[in-house]
Design a protein around this motif. Sequence first.
Motif, short mmCIF file in Angstrom:
data_model
loop_
_atom_site.label_atom_id
_atom_site.label_comp_id
_atom_site.label_asym_id
_atom_site.label_seq_id
_atom_site.Cartn_x
_atom_site.Cartn_y
_atom_site.Cartn_z
N SER A 234 40.84 41.21 38.80
CA SER A 234 40.28 40.20 39.72
C SER A 234 40.54 39.65 41.22
CB SER A 234 40.62 39.13 38.82
OG SER A 234 41.30 38.40 39.63
N ILE A 235 41.49 40.39 42.10
CA ILE A 235 41.97 40.03 43.63
C ILE A 235 41.03 41.10 43.97
CG2 ILE A 235 43.06 37.80 42.75
CD1 ILE A 235 45.69 39.56 43.80
N PHE A 236 41.37 42.56 43.71
CA PHE A 236 41.16 43.36 44.26
C PHE A 236 39.44 43.24 45.05
CE2 PHE A 236 39.31 47.97 44.91
CZ PHE A 236 40.52 48.56 45.26
N ASN A 237 40.00 43.60 45.90
CA ASN A 237 38.47 43.81 47.01
C ASN A 237 38.03 44.81 46.97
OD1 ASN A 237 36.29 43.06 48.91
ND2 ASN A 237 37.41 41.06 49.74
N PRO A 238 37.02 45.33 46.55
CA PRO A 238 36.78 46.51 46.85
C PRO A 238 36.00 47.39 48.49
CG PRO A 238 34.74 45.95 45.65
CD PRO A 238 35.85 44.70 45.40
N ALA A 239 34.93 45.79 49.05
CA ALA A 239 34.71 45.63 49.97
C ALA A 239 35.52 46.41 51.35
CB ALA A 239 34.16 44.51 50.44
N ARG A 240 36.72 45.39 51.06
CA ARG A 240 38.11 46.07 52.21
C ARG A 240 39.20 47.16 51.47
NH1 ARG A 240 39.55 40.04 53.62
NH2 ARG A 240 37.86 38.89 54.70
N LEU A 241 38.41 48.09 51.21
CA LEU A 241 39.54 49.42 50.26
C LEU A 241 39.69 49.82 51.44
CD1 LEU A 241 41.15 50.52 48.32
CD2 LEU A 241 38.93 51.50 47.45
N LYS A 242 40.99 50.70 51.21
CA LYS A 242 41.18 51.09 52.72
C LYS A 242 42.23 52.07 52.13
CE LYS A 242 39.58 49.06 56.78
NZ LYS A 242 40.17 48.83 58.44
N LEU A 263 45.66 50.62 37.57
CA LEU A 263 44.50 49.97 37.09
C LEU A 263 43.70 50.79 38.72
CD1 LEU A 263 45.10 46.22 36.27
CD2 LEU A 263 44.23 47.91 34.43
N ILE A 264 44.72 51.25 39.33
CA ILE A 264 44.34 51.56 41.03
C ILE A 264 43.32 52.77 40.22
CG2 ILE A 264 44.98 52.00 42.82
CD1 ILE A 264 47.16 50.85 42.51
N PRO A 265 43.54 53.50 39.85
CA PRO A 265 42.46 54.99 40.35
C PRO A 265 41.17 54.67 39.63
CG PRO A 265 44.19 55.73 39.11
CD PRO A 265 44.47 54.20 39.11
N ASP A 266 40.41 53.51 38.93
CA ASP A 266 39.75 53.40 38.11
C ASP A 266 38.96 52.05 39.32
OD1 ASP A 266 37.86 53.52 35.69
OD2 ASP A 266 38.10 51.61 36.25
N LEU A 267 40.02 51.58 39.79
CA LEU A 267 39.07 49.89 40.82
C LEU A 267 38.26 51.58 42.17
CD1 LEU A 267 42.20 47.83 40.52
CD2 LEU A 267 39.90 47.43 40.22
N GLU A 273 30.34 51.42 44.35
CA GLU A 273 29.06 50.41 43.48
C GLU A 273 29.23 49.47 43.13
OE1 GLU A 273 27.99 50.79 38.40
OE2 GLU A 273 29.35 52.21 39.61
N ARG A 274 30.65 49.11 43.20
CA ARG A 274 31.14 47.28 43.24
C ARG A 274 31.10 46.16 44.45
NH1 ARG A 274 37.37 45.98 40.77
NH2 ARG A 274 35.74 43.40 41.10
N SER A 275 30.95 47.21 45.30
CA SER A 275 30.99 46.31 47.24
C SER A 275 29.54 45.92 47.49
CB SER A 275 31.29 47.62 48.27
OG SER A 275 31.24 47.10 49.21
N ARG A 276 28.80 47.47 47.02
CA ARG A 276 27.28 47.50 47.13
C ARG A 276 27.00 45.85 46.35
NH1 ARG A 276 25.98 52.17 45.87
NH2 ARG A 276 26.01 52.10 43.67
N HIS A 277 27.32 46.29 45.07
CA HIS A 277 26.64 44.84 44.07
C HIS A 277 27.04 43.81 45.19
CE1 HIS A 277 25.77 43.25 40.11
NE2 HIS A 277 27.08 42.31 40.23
#
Length: 514
Positions: A234-242, A263-267, A273-277
């Motif tokens: 829930s706290i994983f932020n896809p927009a800041r993923l590096k 969970l990390i590979p799927d995240l 897609e999540r960032s775009r949403h």
Amino acid sequence: MHGIDIPLIGAWPAWRAAARRLAAGGVPPEAISWRFNCAGGTLFEQPAIQPELRPAASALGEPMESALLPPDPERSPNATALSVPRAFLELAEAAIAHSDPQRFALLYQALLRLQDEKNVLKDRSDPLIARLAGMAKAVRRDSHKMKAFVRFREMDADQEGRRRFAAWFEPSHYSLERTAPFFLRRFGDMDWAIATPGLIAHGRDGDLAFEPFEGRPTFNADPTEDLWKTYFSSIFNPARLKVKAMTAEMPKKYWRNLPEAELIPDLIRHAEERSRHMVESGVTLPQPATERIKAQQARRNKDAFMTAVSSSEPRLQPRPQSLDAARRQVDACQRCDLHRCATQAVFGEGPANARLMLVGEQPGDREDLAGKPFVGPAGQLMDEIGAEAGLDRSACYVTNAVKHFKFEPRGKRRLHKRPDSAEIQACRWWLDFELEEIRPELVVALGATAAEALTGDGKAILKRRGSIETRSDGLKVLITIHPSSILRIPDRQAAEMQREALRNDLTLALQAVA
């Protein structure tokens, strides 16, 4: 040849005791064979000097400049007293935990050089000093990773009924002994154990102990891991993923012992897609035309406001004569302070004879700019789910419990902020007017704010959802969730379940007015 045995437990004080005696006795580096955690020797080795196991100088309170004790004159008449700077003790205490088999010999060489070259530690271009500094840095980093990535699991209670916790960690170096005191300070009120290949640390009643350890422990299933993984996702932020930065701080070698790592590979796979949403459903700053719209609205309603406001109650307005009059008058409302920052008020829309009324929380960012209710992401989702349930939005009256957008500026965005009870109560005057004019057979309360405005109670929405409550005036209110809550659910399966539940609630509402 002098054979020196350095034990796995207490390697630093053991090396320190042996090194100061050898150096004070004038034994050259090439005449010493350092052996780590082993027994036996060779035909060419003299009997090993048994190290004097003592705490580090800083623990004894000795002056750092005389931390290495003077020699025994009976063993070496020509020996001289040794002294080292504090920096060497700090460097050696860390480097001694490195996995390099040459670490003992390298530190001994540095010790001897310090007797003639007092400032050699300051020369980081020196190959020997640079190598030792790199080893110490690697050990400190290994210690930091242990603090970050150790995951305890609860074990069976002991005979006294005390709760116990254990963890398995695979460090790159022998860093457990120097890192375990951190966990003793952090978890001094519980019994714990950290096992590593070759060594295990025990913390019990504020005491710390070490012993050799072989193999890998078996752990019980820990139900709290599911809760932790839910929180992590829930706290994983896809927009800041590096990914490179993440794997640099959390190398993959540690993943196999981290419950959240599965969970990390799927995240990562669905991050784009999540960032775009998030971008599509997020709020934005008002457009440049916003201030012009507000100015036009203010000029248009200035005269109406001055005549409508009571002189004794300057924040209140007389009852409008019709829905159209209310739409013109609502922009002049000052019943609460939300009008100060919002672009414009957003009144309800729909047929005046609608049998079904939908009440949401408040306008969102896009509704605030457009001046129409439910045109943003939540409204679009509601239209989709309503269509699946057979709901014709054009036949319903759609409005909000609060007419102005409440938000919190965050960078270039305006983030939604839930109205408080005072603001809900102040704006209820307009909602009551809409109810009196429309006289619907059923009202759907979308979320806690709408439920509070319509029934006086906004709590326990999930328990009340799908139920129809009757007010004292006979008005029937169906409680359900707000569609925006579905947009905030990261798990697809959970979001689909909530979507289906909202669809069922809307179907029930249609059946109630059929």
